[in-house]
Design a protein around this motif. Structure first.
Motif, PDB file in Angstrom:
ATOM      1  N   SER A 187      77.709 -19.464  29.164  1.00  0.00           N
ATOM      2  CA  SER A 187      77.994 -19.286  27.743  1.00  0.00           C
ATOM      3  C   SER A 187      76.802 -19.662  26.884  1.00  0.00           C
ATOM      4  O   SER A 187      76.611 -19.122  25.798  1.00  0.00           O
ATOM      5  CB  SER A 187      79.197 -20.152  27.344  1.00  0.00           C
TER       6      SER A 187
ATOM      7  N   ALA B 259      81.605 -19.435  23.534  1.00  0.00           N
ATOM      8  CA  ALA B 259      81.150 -18.112  23.103  1.00  0.00           C
ATOM      9  C   ALA B 259      82.177 -17.041  23.476  1.00  0.00           C
ATOM     10  O   ALA B 259      82.805 -17.105  24.525  1.00  0.00           O
ATOM     11  CB  ALA B 259      79.803 -17.792  23.751  1.00  0.00           C
TER      12      ALA B 259
ATOM     13  N   THR C 149      87.162 -18.176  30.241  1.00  0.00           N
ATOM     14  CA  THR C 149      85.711 -17.964  30.171  1.00  0.00           C
ATOM     15  C   THR C 149      85.059 -18.340  31.490  1.00  0.00           C
ATOM     16  O   THR C 149      84.229 -17.604  32.026  1.00  0.00           O
ATOM     17  CB  THR C 149      85.102 -18.799  29.031  1.00  0.00           C
TER      18      THR C 149
ATOM     19  N   LYS D 106      82.970 -15.827  33.952  1.00  0.00           N
ATOM     20  CA  LYS D 106      81.565 -16.099  34.280  1.00  0.00           C
ATOM     21  C   LYS D 106      81.366 -16.219  35.792  1.00  0.00           C
ATOM     22  O   LYS D 106      80.389 -15.712  36.351  1.00  0.00           O
ATOM     23  CB  LYS D 106      81.082 -17.373  33.580  1.00  0.00           C
TER      24      LYS D 106
ATOM     25  N   SER E 173      76.483 -20.167  19.180  1.00  0.00           N
ATOM     26  CA  SER E 173      77.851 -20.494  19.570  1.00  0.00           C
ATOM     27  C   SER E 173      78.021 -21.982  19.245  1.00  0.00           C
ATOM     28  O   SER E 173      77.037 -22.677  18.966  1.00  0.00           O
ATOM     29  CB  SER E 173      78.057 -20.255  21.070  1.00  0.00           C
TER      30      SER E 173
END
Length: 456
Positions: free
Chosen positions: A114, A193, A204, A208, A338
């Motif tokens: 992120s 983010a 997230t 990722k 972010s």
């Protein structure tokens, strides 16, 4: 690009050749008709605002061939027109074909996260380049459209490739992993983010980590042990996993960290290896980013004494220190923002030694979803605890920075402006040679205009 012909393109994409010779060789790919070169395959993406098919004819005045999803019949042209149902998917398929059939022996290092993925990618490449010829992601080509371009451009002279993987929606990473098929996967930080699309930080992390979906089964997953969301994965993954960071349990560690004259110094430690490092970068977080490059160099059996040389004069895209003699110093961190990267940059400004004022110019952060105002407020609360003299904001959401600082009874002076031009004029009128200003916000805020005006 390795020896690719139109025949190869047809095999890779399942496209139909509407005109031209299948033996024509492609030297490169291009998505911008204004930058087309002789021998290029033109990839006319259909965007939200522009359909690049309108530029096919002008592109082919110089280029060698083109994809098309709009020409379905016979085309009167000497140059190859390749019909595909979806230009983006066709280009991705071509890159996948090149990875599997032309560059399968070249190790690929995939970098995501992120926060910090661009700088980490640059630092990995800087360390590796001191030992072997290294290709790395160009510009910001880390997306569904961009990463395939990078895969296409790996050639015989390269012995390793460092590819940045950027996503903003669920499912995108699996596509990128299928194209790049990384041998080493690096994950930097799991942060906030693109929360508008991912929903939760757990989602997230899941997205990722999808970078490992199509990785070499004998490869390595390298995680940042200083990130709580990644550290808790110790012993939880099926892949071979190692950690880098400052914790004493990390496989690759930074010890004896110290700052001097805008540089960081530390010892890189792994097993019985200890090597001093001089890092030309701002911010303690970049010590962690730099560890990834040395960890990979060690893992690949390269000369670490050579690898550390890549950091002495490191000059990345982020957090550029710009000194205007006799006027002021600027930390240009305008590329993106972010909540996590905002806090890191604020820490950089606060930690710098300066005899003058420290000013933070902050703009809105985008794609944070329903809790966007709260995320901005939390950044403001973080700033309120730091040794900073002024906060200057531009943008609607950035008013939450100000509110948080004022709610904290901080002594930081706050100023709001309507546009970037006003901010630049204000800064140039009040700043002295000893003063330092940090300028940071999401790309869409165009805060680069402030930097350009102040340099002008």
């Amino acid at each position: 690009m390795f020896d690719i012909t139109i025949k190869d393109v047809l095999e890779a994409t399942g496209g139909v050749l509407l005109s031209g010779d299948e033996n024509v060789q492609i030297k490169d790919v291009c998505t911008n008709s204004r930058l087309i070169k002789e021998g290029d395959l033109f990839v006319p993406f259909v965007g939200n605002n522009v359909d690049a098919h309108r530029f096919i004819e002008s592109a082919l005045e110089i280029g060698a061939a083109t994809f098309t999803s709009q020409h379905t019949g016979i085309v009167i042209s000497e140059k190859p027109y390749i019909y595909v149902s979806d230009v983006l998917k066709a280009h991705q398929a071509l890159a996948k074909y090149i990875r599997e059939n032309r560059i399968s022996r070249i190790p690929v290092i995939g970098v995501t996260g992120s926060v910090g993925k661009t700088t980490t990618r640059e630092m990995i490449a800087a360390a590796l380049e001191c030992n072997i010829n290294t290709y790395q992601t160009e510009q910001n080509y880390n997306s569904q459209e961009g990463l395939p371009i990078c895969v296409d451009r790996i050639n015989r002279k390269h012995k390793v490739a460092v590819l940045e993987h950027g996503i903003s929606k669920p499912g995108e990473m699996e596509v990128l992993s299928d194209i790049s098929k990384p041998d080493i996967c690096v994950v930097t930080v799991i942060g906030l983010a693109h929360m508008e699309n991912f929903g939760t930080i757990e989602n997230t992390r899941k997205e990722k980590l999808s970078i490992t979906t199509h990785m070499n089964p004998d490869g390595l997953v390298l995680l940042n042990g200083d990130d709580p969301m990644l550290a808790e994965l110790r012993g939880q993954m099926n892949e071979k996993v190692q950690f880098y960071g400052t914790a004493d349990w990390c496989d690759y560690r930074a010890e004896n960290i110290r700052q001097e004259n805008y540089k960081y110094y530390y010892d890189f430690v792994c097993k019985d290896v200890r090597i001093p490092v001089e890092l030309n970068a701002l911010g303690i977080h970049n010590v962690g980013n730099s560890l990834a490059g040395l960890a990979i160099s060690y893992y690949m059996g390269l000369d670490l004494n050579k690898a550390v040389q890549g950091y002495k004069e490191f000059n990345g895209m982020r957090q550029k220190l710009i000194s205007i003699p006799g006027k002021y110093t600027i930390i240009d961190d305008t590329y993106n923002a972010s909540p996590d990267s905002m806090k890191a940059s604020i820490n950089v400004l606060a930690d710098l030694q300066s005899g003058g004022k420290k000013i933070a110019v902050l703009g809105d952060m985008f794609e944070l979803g329903d809790n966007s105002e709260q995320f901005h407020y939390e950044v403001g609360k973080h700033l309120a605890t730091k040794d900073i003299d002024e906060l200057v904001v531009v943008g609607e959401l950035s008013q939450q920075f100000v509110k948080a600082v004022q709610d904290s009874d901080s002594k930081i002076k706050c100023y709001s402006f309507k546009d970037n031009g006003e901010v630049a004029l204000y800064l140039m009128s009040v700043m002295n040679p000893e003063d330092i200003v940090l300028i940071k916000g999401s790309n869409g805020m165009n805060l680069k205009e402030i930097v350009e005006n102040m340099q002008g």
